[in-house]
Motif scaffolding. Structure first.
Motif, PDB file in Angstrom:
ATOM      1  N   ASP A 648       0.913  -1.314   0.034  1.00  0.00           N
ATOM      2  CA  ASP A 648       0.176  -0.129  -0.096  1.00  0.00           C
ATOM      3  C   ASP A 648       0.949   1.179  -0.077  1.00  0.00           C
ATOM      4  OD1 ASP A 648      -2.405  -1.344   0.068  1.00  0.00           O
ATOM      5  OD2 ASP A 648      -2.554  -1.584   2.165  1.00  0.00           O
ATOM      6  N   SER A 649       1.963   1.224   0.813  1.00  0.00           N
ATOM      7  CA  SER A 649       2.688   2.546   1.116  1.00  0.00           C
ATOM      8  C   SER A 649       3.988   2.442   0.275  1.00  0.00           C
ATOM      9  CB  SER A 649       2.798   2.662   2.541  1.00  0.00           C
ATOM     10  OG  SER A 649       3.633   1.818   3.092  1.00  0.00           O
ATOM     11  N   GLU A 651       6.477   1.220   1.715  1.00  0.00           N
ATOM     12  CA  GLU A 651       7.521   1.209   2.845  1.00  0.00           C
ATOM     13  C   GLU A 651       8.406  -0.009   3.137  1.00  0.00           C
ATOM     14  OE1 GLU A 651       4.226   2.330   5.630  1.00  0.00           O
ATOM     15  OE2 GLU A 651       5.472   3.397   6.758  1.00  0.00           O
ATOM     16  N   ALA A 693      21.168  15.833  -0.818  1.00  0.00           N
ATOM     17  CA  ALA A 693      20.540  16.233  -2.007  1.00  0.00           C
ATOM     18  C   ALA A 693      20.582  17.778  -2.251  1.00  0.00           C
ATOM     19  CB  ALA A 693      18.700  15.934  -1.881  1.00  0.00           C
ATOM     20  N   LEU A 701      19.373  20.597  -0.194  1.00  0.00           N
ATOM     21  CA  LEU A 701      18.146  20.611   0.261  1.00  0.00           C
ATOM     22  C   LEU A 701      18.298  19.863   1.677  1.00  0.00           C
ATOM     23  CD1 LEU A 701      16.426  19.400  -2.929  1.00  0.00           C
ATOM     24  CD2 LEU A 701      16.411  21.627  -1.782  1.00  0.00           C
ATOM     25  N   ASP A 707      16.336  16.980   7.309  1.00  0.00           N
ATOM     26  CA  ASP A 707      16.012  16.570   6.067  1.00  0.00           C
ATOM     27  C   ASP A 707      17.010  15.528   5.678  1.00  0.00           C
ATOM     28  OD1 ASP A 707      13.718  17.925   4.881  1.00  0.00           O
ATOM     29  OD2 ASP A 707      14.906  19.792   5.280  1.00  0.00           O
ATOM     30  N   THR A 771      12.986   5.123  -1.227  1.00  0.00           N
ATOM     31  CA  THR A 771      12.017   5.590  -0.391  1.00  0.00           C
ATOM     32  C   THR A 771      10.742   4.905  -0.718  1.00  0.00           C
ATOM     33  OG1 THR A 771      11.605   7.321  -2.217  1.00  0.00           O
ATOM     34  CG2 THR A 771      13.319   7.893  -0.680  1.00  0.00           C
ATOM     35  N   GLU A 773       7.927   6.309  -1.508  1.00  0.00           N
ATOM     36  CA  GLU A 773       7.297   6.850  -2.668  1.00  0.00           C
ATOM     37  C   GLU A 773       7.987   6.227  -3.857  1.00  0.00           C
ATOM     38  OE1 GLU A 773       7.422  11.061  -3.015  1.00  0.00           O
ATOM     39  OE2 GLU A 773       5.994  11.063  -4.711  1.00  0.00           O
ATOM     40  N   LYS A 776       6.614   2.724  -4.246  1.00  0.00           N
ATOM     41  CA  LYS A 776       5.108   2.769  -4.316  1.00  0.00           C
ATOM     42  C   LYS A 776       4.926   3.151  -5.641  1.00  0.00           C
ATOM     43  CE  LYS A 776       0.904   2.656  -3.836  1.00  0.00           C
ATOM     44  NZ  LYS A 776       0.224   1.446  -3.754  1.00  0.00           N
ATOM     45  N   ASN A 787      -3.520   1.872  -8.178  1.00  0.00           N
ATOM     46  CA  ASN A 787      -2.867   1.542  -6.848  1.00  0.00           C
ATOM     47  C   ASN A 787      -3.475   0.129  -6.433  1.00  0.00           C
ATOM     48  OD1 ASN A 787      -1.308   3.946  -6.459  1.00  0.00           O
ATOM     49  ND2 ASN A 787      -3.327   5.072  -6.374  1.00  0.00           N
TER      50      ASN A 787
ATOM     51  N   LEU B 182       2.941   8.160   8.523  1.00  0.00           N
ATOM     52  CA  LEU B 182       4.213   7.877   7.704  1.00  0.00           C
ATOM     53  C   LEU B 182       4.967   9.116   7.947  1.00  0.00           C
ATOM     54  CD1 LEU B 182       5.241   6.558   5.000  1.00  0.00           C
ATOM     55  CD2 LEU B 182       4.096   8.374   3.653  1.00  0.00           C
ATOM     56  N   ILE B 258      11.075  16.992  -0.656  1.00  0.00           N
ATOM     57  CA  ILE B 258      12.061  16.422  -0.954  1.00  0.00           C
ATOM     58  C   ILE B 258      11.826  14.799  -0.432  1.00  0.00           C
ATOM     59  CG2 ILE B 258      14.063  17.673  -1.550  1.00  0.00           C
ATOM     60  CD1 ILE B 258      15.412  16.671   0.948  1.00  0.00           C
ATOM     61  N   HIS B 259      11.055  14.571   0.507  1.00  0.00           N
ATOM     62  CA  HIS B 259      10.975  13.323   0.932  1.00  0.00           C
ATOM     63  C   HIS B 259       9.705  12.522   0.341  1.00  0.00           C
ATOM     64  CE1 HIS B 259      13.976  14.078   3.764  1.00  0.00           C
ATOM     65  NE2 HIS B 259      13.645  15.013   4.095  1.00  0.00           N
ATOM     66  N   ALA B 260       8.468  13.470   0.039  1.00  0.00           N
ATOM     67  CA  ALA B 260       7.456  12.623  -0.512  1.00  0.00           C
ATOM     68  C   ALA B 260       6.643  13.930  -1.386  1.00  0.00           C
ATOM     69  CB  ALA B 260       6.626  12.317   0.590  1.00  0.00           C
ATOM     70  N   SER B 261       6.121  13.569  -2.404  1.00  0.00           N
ATOM     71  CA  SER B 261       5.433  14.610  -3.234  1.00  0.00           C
ATOM     72  C   SER B 261       4.210  14.733  -2.459  1.00  0.00           C
ATOM     73  CB  SER B 261       5.450  14.106  -4.609  1.00  0.00           C
ATOM     74  OG  SER B 261       4.655  13.142  -4.699  1.00  0.00           O
ATOM     75  N   TYR B 264       1.826  12.007  -3.682  1.00  0.00           N
ATOM     76  CA  TYR B 264       2.226  10.712  -3.043  1.00  0.00           C
ATOM     77  C   TYR B 264       1.499  10.684  -1.477  1.00  0.00           C
ATOM     78  CZ  TYR B 264       4.362   7.227  -0.114  1.00  0.00           C
ATOM     79  OH  TYR B 264       4.895   6.011   0.684  1.00  0.00           O
ATOM     80  N   GLN B 267      -2.154  10.287  -1.854  1.00  0.00           N
ATOM     81  CA  GLN B 267      -2.482   8.698  -1.968  1.00  0.00           C
ATOM     82  C   GLN B 267      -2.557   7.913  -0.361  1.00  0.00           C
ATOM     83  OE1 GLN B 267      -0.267   6.042  -4.467  1.00  0.00           O
ATOM     84  NE2 GLN B 267       0.239   7.781  -5.821  1.00  0.00           N
ATOM     85  N   MET B 268      -1.269   8.609   0.148  1.00  0.00           N
ATOM     86  CA  MET B 268      -1.172   7.824   1.376  1.00  0.00           C
ATOM     87  C   MET B 268      -2.185   8.331   2.407  1.00  0.00           C
ATOM     88  SD  MET B 268       1.240   5.771   0.997  1.00  0.00           S
ATOM     89  CE  MET B 268       0.519   5.417  -0.564  1.00  0.00           C
ATOM     90  N   VAL B 271      -4.493   5.307   2.664  1.00  0.00           N
ATOM     91  CA  VAL B 271      -3.617   4.020   3.244  1.00  0.00           C
ATOM     92  C   VAL B 271      -3.832   4.359   4.700  1.00  0.00           C
ATOM     93  CG1 VAL B 271      -1.443   2.899   3.452  1.00  0.00           C
ATOM     94  CG2 VAL B 271      -2.288   3.640   1.166  1.00  0.00           C
TER      95      VAL B 271
END
Lengths: 787, 285
Positions: A648-649, A651, A693, A701, A707, A771, A773, A776, A787, B182, B258-261, B264, B267-268, B271
């Protein structure tokens, strides 16, 4: 078997560390000490039109403000690069930028103030007129036509091109192969993050014209040499460099940094001691980063999975300046490891080292070797899937066999020893590999995404033979010193050119000397990290301290034992060849007459009296040796990981991890296990979380821990560590490096496991960090976008 | 890390805190300091004066009465995480904040007054329909959690007003609550947080309250999920179908980094609402 070597012993240095009694540069207090702070560029690339320091200088408590021009005008030289392959373009690297800044964090001015708080307040008062310039970030994009130029001295941003092997032969072999796996991959940039940030302090003694520099460094002698012969020009005999307790380095504290130039220069200029301690944000911007490769690779094989040829084309990001050993990492420490554990007959590799508007990149735990293993072990993983072969079976088919050592690879190195099947046998048994695969099949049948990843990695550690590394382009030899000083009461000071910054040398080197001389380790003190107390030393990196530093101490101990034996023979009126040195008790006796004996302490005192020594013998029990190994050592590994991916995720959960490493003989299993476990955690950090990054314009970043995702304990199961032992013939102890194998193997093992989990969906490769994302999205794409 | 110069005042009572605040209207109020001090160290905040209310006993309590629980604003996350009096969703969320050091110093009041969109507690408090009581020179106010969080780092608090207490219904009979998130892999803040409280009677959902946070500028209720679920049988299929209704409650202000758009995270939301509902439903049984 001695009393200590091979035994798990708690570290003698730990009580002071866990009680907050460590002595780091930041703890240093000197009468009259001032504090430095560095004004840093917020721009990735800009022309400096002017710097106005007047308001900062006027702030109460500010002693002075200096710019790059001030340093250059007083004769400070640029920071050198210590690895220069032929035809390299060497751009100047000033400790403070003079007319142009080239990465976020590039220093432009230094404030010296009565307190660090005032110094940081003053930074806000310095006005720099910048004229922003276009920036380039990506290693490969930098080499394309039209890319912004980072240095006038480096056309097209390509500082060097380094190749090994016969490309035509490799291409011909690939063309003839039944199957070729071809892959584009990115080995992303990492930020090392030692627990202790970098720090430097300096005191100028005008009466003696002597400079003392304290720096959080892995190799104080090298820093002294560079300060003397290159940057500051202070005569080496008037310069003392001290690296006291150092809280981790992972390679990032090998290099000669700008602050090591600025701080002593300023201390002399203002006539007062100066101290600088990096903030964590400065560490992120200015500690040399690691990895950052863009690679295209091809592995060709026969239908039955026998490797025939390997072709690597690699772009390595050097960042804005060439850090001390930067060009060595993606060349001599990378392409030379591409044979891995295997008998691939022909290999070609080329690396383009490119300049970009990013923090300089240099050695980071593993340094080139994790990147090499990543390429090779990813290719093999994909190949085994393509040919429907178990990944362990495919590896075993290609192993160099135990009777083939020493083994000449096609990429320069000669492997010393190994038994790769034995390492894999142990790993397979510990992991219960067939049960793991059965569980995976059951999980897949239940609709779960479970993967098993394996890798077999090699490392060239214990650098190294000086002649070999210098012929490759290194500007220093890589031997090590080890001195043993026996005091009149029989207590012993051990002086090592190696440097402990978390490795536990005060324990492990004492174990070696304790066994070599047969004395209790409580009678031994290990001294390191001070150029004035030690013979010339090289330092600790490339997993070299036991193999090379330990070797030097074995040599010195041998000399001590020989001398003690001769004195005992003289005093007992026996022949030297009839004497026996008992290394468990530290006594020398006449063969067959154990009561005709002299104890270690008795001889130590007799030497001091010097009234009854063999004719012509000097009255001293102190020996210094330098060990330059005949070869690198080649530790190797078999790691197996099991993961589950949440459908689903996206992870990833790491369910199990087995690390079996052959690091040769082991001095202290507890410390080796710590190295392996910590290394695996760092390696997995790259696979799943870490990413230094930048955005396309060159802004960092991941500038703070908000981060930049470090690995944490809750991301891991118990890491299960096993070993096999194949002694190295390259050093007297038979040891191989243990500091980097975990990191080298950890990354690719977990990536292979995640890719194995996603294999039923047809996913071939994803770039790190994996990651949620990214995973997924791959799952969704495999399911036709739903999905 | 070197913050700019500041004056430090420590309040010894709620009344003293209000006096100090009245005398120093530009001062920043600090309890645990775990948001303020890092911002000062990075020189992103320069408050000039800090009023420390971290030791004010008036704000330190946690008491349950008659199915209702009141939490003093100075209560630490660790105390909330360890409490069996607070709804499960709240203790669960408090236990996921930072690390033990952070949880031992950070306070509930400080956390919600800061209104970080990636924080866990606001989402839980909205789902639990908590009431935030405040004190100021002009008396006390009661604000519903859904009204308290106004925008990114912005609350309904007025100048000179302090959070005094957070109160809510306990998880009663046949009722369970849960929080699922998350985490940002670096900071562990919520990239998506979902909180749910459900009541299940005779195998049927009779009350459902859901909120999401982390992905939007402020924690927000997801009434569509409850509407889809109340009256339905407590089954996994019904939960999954209803969780998707959270999409109806999300506007175009979903945030990415940068970690998650943003896509996404959106969508989550489905979930993690499903996860929170599933866990809450188990607890209701």
């Amino acid at each position: 078997m001695g009393n200590y070597v091979g035994k798990s012993m708690k570290r003698v240095e730990d009580p002071r560390f866990i009680q907050g009694q460590g002595r780091y540069v930041a703890n240093l207090k000197i009468y009259g000490m001032t504090h430095a702070a560095i004004k840093r560029s917020p721009y990735p690339h800009a022309k400096i039109n002017s710097i106005d320091t007047a308001a900062a200088e006027a702030l109460d408590g500010v002693i002075a403000v200096f710019t790059g021009k001030d340093l250059a005008d007083s004769g400070v030289n640029p920071i050198p690069c210590g690895f220069t392959p032929p035809d390299i373009k060497l751009p100047p690297h000033h400790a403070l930028a003079i007319d142009r800044v080239r990465h976020v964090g590039d220093g432009v001015a230094v404030v010296i103030a009565e307190s660090a708080y005032i110094a940081y307040d003053a930074l806000d008062l310095i006005e720099v007129d910048y004229e922003p310039l276009p920036a380039v970030v990506d290693a490969k994009a930098a080499a394309q036509p039209g890319a912004p130029q980072v240095h006038d001295e480096v056309p097209n941003n390509v500082s060097f091109t380094w190749a090994i092997g016969d490309e035509a032969a490799v291409n011909a072999a690939l063309a003839a192969c039944d199957h070729v796996v071809e892959l584009d991959l990115i080995n992303q940039r990492l930020i090392p993050n030692a627990m202790e940030p970098r720090a430097a302090a300096a005191q100028w003694d005008s009466a003696m014209e002597q400079m003392t520099v304290w720096t959080s460094s892995q190799n104080p002698h090298t820093i002294r040499l560079l300060l003397s012969a290159f940057t500051l020009g202070i005569p080496e005999h008037k310069l003392r460099v001290i690296s006291p307790d150092v809280g981790g380095g992972f390679g990032s504290k090998i290099f000669h940094y700008a602050e090591e130039v600025i701080v002593p220069w300023a201390a002399r200029k203002i006539g007062r001691p100066v101290k600088w301690v990096a903030t964590r944000s400065e560490s992120h911007m200015t500690d040399a980063h690691g990895r950052d490769h863009v690679t295209h690779c091809k592995l060709g094989m026969s239908q039955d999975g026998i490797f025939q040829a390997l072709h690597i084309e690699n772009y390595a990001n050097m960042g804005a300046y060439l850090s001390l050993f930067a060009p060595m990492i993606p060349t001599a420490l990378y392409h030379t490891l591409m044979a891995g554990l295997y008998k691939t007959p022909v290999i070609y590799g080329v690396t383009y080292g490119t300049m970009t508007n990013t923090t300089p990149v240099d050695a980071y735990r593993g340094a080139g070797r994790p990147e090499a293993s990543y390429v090779l072990e990813r290719l093999i993983d994909i190949a085994s899937r393509d040919l429907n072969m178990d990944p362990i079976e495919m590896r075993r088919k290609n192993f160099i066999q135990p009777d083939e050592f020493p083994y000449q690879t096609p990429v320069a190195l000669i492997y010393d020893s190994g038994n790769y099947d034995a390492v894999f046998d142990t790993a397979v048994e510990m992991a219960d590999y067939s049960a793991m695969r059965a569980e995976q099949a059951a999980a897949r049948a239940a609709g779960k995404l479970v993967g098993v990843g394996v890798s077999g990695c090699i490392e060239a550690s214990g650098a190294g033979p000086s002649a070999a590394v210098v012929s490759l382009g290194a500007a220093i030899g890589l031997y090590e010193s080890g001195a043993i000083r026996v005091h009149p009461t029989g207590k012993v000071t051990v002086l090592t050119g190696a440097h402990s910054h978390g490795q536990g040398h005060e324990t492990s080197l004492a174990q070696i000397v304790g066994d070599e001389l047969g004395i209790p380790i409580s009678d031994i003190e290990v001294i390191h990290g001070d150029t004035e107390r030690l013979p010339y030393g090289v330092g600790t990196y490339a997993s070299r301290s036991m193999a090379v530093g330990g070797g030097a101490l074995v040599m010195s101990a041998q000399k001590i034992r020989d001398k003690i034996t001769r004195i005992a023979a003289h005093q007992l009126e026996a022949a030297v060849e009839d004497m026996v040195y008992d290394r468990t008790t530290g006594t020398v006796h006449v063969k067959g007459a154990p009561d005709k004996a002299k104890a270690f302490g008795e001889i130590a005192f007799a030497v001091t009296l010097a009234n009854n020594l063999p004719a012509g013998m000097e009255p001293a029990l102190e020996e210094t040796s330098y060990f330059d190994p005949p070869n690198f050592t080649f530790p190797n590994s078999a790691h197996i990981a099991k993961v589950e991916v949440d459908k689903d995720s996206g992870e990833v959960t790491l369910l199990d991890y087995v690390a079996v490493d052959d690091v040769g003989n082991i001095i202290n299993p507890l410390l080796v296990e710590g190295q392996i476990v910590g290394g695996v955690a760092q390696g997995v950090g790259q696979a799943l979380w870490e990413h230094g990054a930048y955005d396309a314009e060159g802004q960092l970043l991941s500038g703070t821990f908000m981060d930049y995702a470090m690995p944490r304990a809750d991301g891991f199961p118990q890491i299960r560590v096993g070993r096999t032992v194949t002694p190295s013939p390259s050093n007297p102890l038979g040891v191989k490096g243990a500091g980097e194998m975990g990191t080298i193997a950890g990354t690719v093992t977990v990536v292979n496991a995640v890719m194995d989990a996603l294999a039923p969906l047809g996913v071939r490769h994803l770039d790190m960090p994996l990651t949620a994302e990214k995973i997924k999205a791959a799952i969704a794409a495999a399911n036709g976008g739903s999905n | 890390m070197y913050p700019p110069k500041f004056d430090y005042l420590r309040a010894d009572s709620a009344a003293n805190a209000l006096e100090l605040l009245a005398a120093n209207p530009d001062a920043k109020v600090m309890a645990g300091g775990h948001s303020l001090i890092p911002a000062m160290n990075l020189r992103l905040a320069d408050p000039g004066t800090i009023i420390d209310i971290g030791r004010v006993a008036d704000f330190k309590f946690l008491s349950a009465n008659d199915g209702y629980v009141g939490i003093g604003s100075g209560t630490t996350h660790a105390e909330v995480a360890a409490s069996s009096d607070v709804p499960s969703a709240l203790s669960e969320a408090a236990g996921l904040i930072g690390d033990p050091q952070v949880r031992n110093r950070g306070t509930v009041g400080g956390n919600i007054a800061h209104a970080d969109p990636a924080s866990d507690l606001p989402t839980v408090l909205v789902a639990l329909d908590a009431t935030i009581s405040t004190v100021s020179g002009s008396g006390t106010r009661m604000i519903k959690a859904g009204d308290f969080f106004v925008d990114l780092f912005e609350t309904a608090l007025n100048d000179g007003e302090l959070v005094a207490e957070i109160s809510m219904n306990q998880d009663g009979a046949n009722t369970g609550s849960a929080y699922a998130k998350l985490s940002n892999p670096a900071s562990r803040y919520a990239m998506v947080g979902a909180a749910a409280r459900v009541t299940v009677e005779g195998g049927v959902f009779t009350a459902v309250s859901v909120a999401v946070g982390g992905l939007t500028p402020k924690a927000q209720a997801a009434p569509s999920v409850g509407a889809a679920l109340v009256g339905q049988a407590a089954t996994a299929d019904n939960i999954a179908a209803a969780a998707a209704a959270v999409q109806n409650d999300l506007g175009d202000d979903v945030m990415g980094d940068i970690h998650a758009s943003a896509d996404y995270r959106r969508q989550m939301a489905t979930v993690f609402v499903k996860r929170a509902l599933t866990k809450a439903t188990e607890r209701a049984g």
